[in-house]
Motif scaffolding. Structure first.
Motif, PDB file in Angstrom:
ATOM      1  N   MET A  84       0.824  -1.202   0.000  1.00 33.69           N
ATOM      2  CA  MET A  84       0.000   0.000   0.000  1.00 33.69           C
ATOM      3  C   MET A  84       0.861   1.256   0.000  1.00 33.69           C
ATOM      4  N   VAL A  85       1.977   1.243   0.724  1.00 35.20           N
ATOM      5  CA  VAL A  85       2.871   2.399   0.712  1.00 35.20           C
ATOM      6  C   VAL A  85       3.465   2.593  -0.684  1.00 35.20           C
ATOM      7  N   ILE A  86       3.891   1.498  -1.314  1.00 38.01           N
ATOM      8  CA  ILE A  86       4.420   1.589  -2.680  1.00 38.01           C
ATOM      9  C   ILE A  86       3.349   2.091  -3.631  1.00 38.01           C
ATOM     10  N   LEU A  89       2.907   5.857  -3.205  1.00 36.52           N
ATOM     11  CA  LEU A  89       4.037   6.596  -3.770  1.00 36.52           C
ATOM     12  C   LEU A  89       3.976   6.620  -5.297  1.00 36.52           C
ATOM     13  N   LEU A  90       3.688   5.472  -5.906  1.00 29.48           N
ATOM     14  CA  LEU A  90       3.567   5.424  -7.360  1.00 29.48           C
ATOM     15  C   LEU A  90       2.429   6.316  -7.844  1.00 29.48           C
ATOM     16  N   GLY A  91       1.309   6.295  -7.123  1.00 24.40           N
ATOM     17  CA  GLY A  91       0.190   7.146  -7.508  1.00 24.40           C
ATOM     18  C   GLY A  91       0.502   8.621  -7.365  1.00 24.40           C
ATOM     19  N   PHE A  92       1.271   8.972  -6.329  1.00 22.59           N
ATOM     20  CA  PHE A  92       1.641  10.379  -6.133  1.00 22.59           C
ATOM     21  C   PHE A  92       2.492  10.879  -7.299  1.00 22.59           C
ATOM     22  N   PHE A  93       3.500  10.107  -7.683  1.00 24.18           N
ATOM     23  CA  PHE A  93       4.324  10.510  -8.830  1.00 24.18           C
ATOM     24  C   PHE A  93       3.530  10.452 -10.129  1.00 24.18           C
ATOM     25  N   GLY A  94       2.559   9.524 -10.209  1.00 23.66           N
ATOM     26  CA  GLY A  94       1.698   9.482 -11.380  1.00 23.66           C
ATOM     27  C   GLY A  94       0.843  10.731 -11.511  1.00 23.66           C
ATOM     28  N   ILE A  95       0.385  11.273 -10.387  1.00 22.91           N
ATOM     29  CA  ILE A  95      -0.401  12.508 -10.422  1.00 22.91           C
ATOM     30  C   ILE A  95       0.443  13.657 -10.957  1.00 22.91           C
ATOM     31  N   ILE A  96       1.672  13.770 -10.465  1.00 23.00           N
ATOM     32  CA  ILE A  96       2.543  14.859 -10.912  1.00 23.00           C
ATOM     33  C   ILE A  96       2.828  14.758 -12.404  1.00 23.00           C
ATOM     34  N   MET A  97       3.189  13.567 -12.858  1.00 23.79           N
ATOM     35  CA  MET A  97       3.535  13.399 -14.267  1.00 23.79           C
ATOM     36  C   MET A  97       2.313  13.578 -15.168  1.00 23.79           C
ATOM     37  N   SER A  98       1.155  13.144 -14.711  1.00 20.97           N
ATOM     38  CA  SER A  98      -0.050  13.299 -15.525  1.00 20.97           C
ATOM     39  C   SER A  98      -0.446  14.764 -15.663  1.00 20.97           C
ATOM     40  N   SER A 129       0.369   1.375  -9.641  1.00 15.54           N
ATOM     41  CA  SER A 129      -0.207   1.687  -8.330  1.00 15.54           C
ATOM     42  C   SER A 129      -1.463   0.855  -8.073  1.00 15.54           C
ATOM     43  N   GLY A 130      -2.322   0.753  -9.086  1.00 17.00           N
ATOM     44  CA  GLY A 130      -3.524  -0.060  -8.926  1.00 17.00           C
ATOM     45  C   GLY A 130      -3.211  -1.530  -8.714  1.00 17.00           C
ATOM     46  N   LEU A 131      -2.195  -2.044  -9.399  1.00 19.75           N
ATOM     47  CA  LEU A 131      -1.809  -3.443  -9.222  1.00 19.75           C
ATOM     48  C   LEU A 131      -1.277  -3.699  -7.816  1.00 19.75           C
ATOM     49  N   CYS A 132      -0.518  -2.758  -7.268  1.00 19.34           N
ATOM     50  CA  CYS A 132      -0.020  -2.907  -5.896  1.00 19.34           C
ATOM     51  C   CYS A 132      -1.173  -2.895  -4.890  1.00 19.34           C
ATOM     52  N   SER A 174      -9.356  -0.643  -9.099  1.00 23.96           N
ATOM     53  CA  SER A 174     -10.039  -0.625 -10.394  1.00 23.96           C
ATOM     54  C   SER A 174     -10.005   0.769 -11.021  1.00 23.96           C
ATOM     55  N   LEU A 175     -10.265   1.790 -10.218  1.00 22.09           N
ATOM     56  CA  LEU A 175     -10.240   3.158 -10.742  1.00 22.09           C
ATOM     57  C   LEU A 175      -8.838   3.564 -11.190  1.00 22.09           C
ATOM     58  N   SER A 176      -7.827   3.187 -10.422  1.00 20.77           N
ATOM     59  CA  SER A 176      -6.455   3.557 -10.783  1.00 20.77           C
ATOM     60  C   SER A 176      -6.044   2.901 -12.101  1.00 20.77           C
ATOM     61  N   MET A 177      -6.371   1.625 -12.261  1.00 21.29           N
ATOM     62  CA  MET A 177      -5.987   0.938 -13.496  1.00 21.29           C
ATOM     63  C   MET A 177      -6.798   1.444 -14.692  1.00 21.29           C
ATOM     64  N   LEU A 178      -8.068   1.764 -14.468  1.00 14.69           N
ATOM     65  CA  LEU A 178      -8.881   2.314 -15.553  1.00 14.69           C
ATOM     66  C   LEU A 178      -8.363   3.677 -15.984  1.00 14.69           C
TER      67      LEU A 178
END
Length: 210
Positions: A84-86, A89-98, A129-132, A174-178
């Protein structure tokens, strides 16, 4: 759906998934007391999560206690924590890059190809992030199911079953992967123009040879 609208929809879905994953990781309702069986005890309801355990009394009073030691926790709890921590973190960097790579933002407009590639990279981070999150929630749910159905002297109404945080975690994954998949559909503008130019130039070349 246009490219900009698709990117925006994917970003909003992925952002909602990241916020839901954060809520699922913090809330202590990963497993809760089961009320199955004949003798139902409703005086105290027990809830356990990744970081704390809580006891809710029938009067409405709730008492929570953080897990004392990390090393004394079960392996599935430690693994779910790490995943969940990973994921966060992946989602946070994904937000910035997106945000940087989406067409509706003004950052990097002078290079649309690189901008689109950054959006695709953000989508890949959201998918990871969704897979984790999915792995963490499914691992925890598998352990809860195993402990509930295994042969034991503990009565059924004293065992644990799925808590609401597990369902929130599945929805978040599901939302993250979609959202990440929609962001990955972004194609650099120059590459699309090059493909269109090749398709338009092929008929003219064949006519010259005739």
């Amino acid at each position: 759906m246009g490219g900009g609208a698709r990117e925006l929809g994917g970003f909003l879905a992925a952002l909602a998934g990241w916020v839901s994953a954060l809520a699922a990781a913090v809330l202590p309702q990963w497993r809760q007391s089961s009320y199955a069986g004949d003798a139902i005890l409703t005086a105290v309801g027990l809830h356990e999560g990744l970081w704390m355990s809580c006891a809710a009394q029938s009067t409405g009073q709730v008492q929570c206690r953080l897990h004392d030691s990390l090393l004394s926790l079960d392996v599935h709890i430690q693994t779910s924590r790490a995943l969940m921590v990973i994921s966060l973190l992946l989602g946070f960097f994904g937000i910035i890059m997106s945000v940087v790579g989406m067409k509706c933002t003004k950052v990097g407009e002078e290079d649309p190809v690189t901008k689109s590639r950054i959006a695709v990279a953000g989508g890949v981070l959201f998918i990871l992030s969704g897979l984790c999150s999915l792995a963490a929630v499914s691992l925890y749910a598998t352990q809860v199911t195993y402990e509930f159905f295994r042969e034991s002297t503990i009565p059924v109404n004293a065992r644990y079953e799925f808590g609401s945080s597990l369902f929130v975690g599945w929805g978040a994954a599901s939302l993250s992967m979609l959202g990440g998949s929609l962001l990955c559909c972004s194609c650099p503008a120059k590459e699309r123009r090059g493909q269109q130019y090749q398709r338009q130039s092929q008929p003219s070349m064949s006519q010259e040879f005739v």
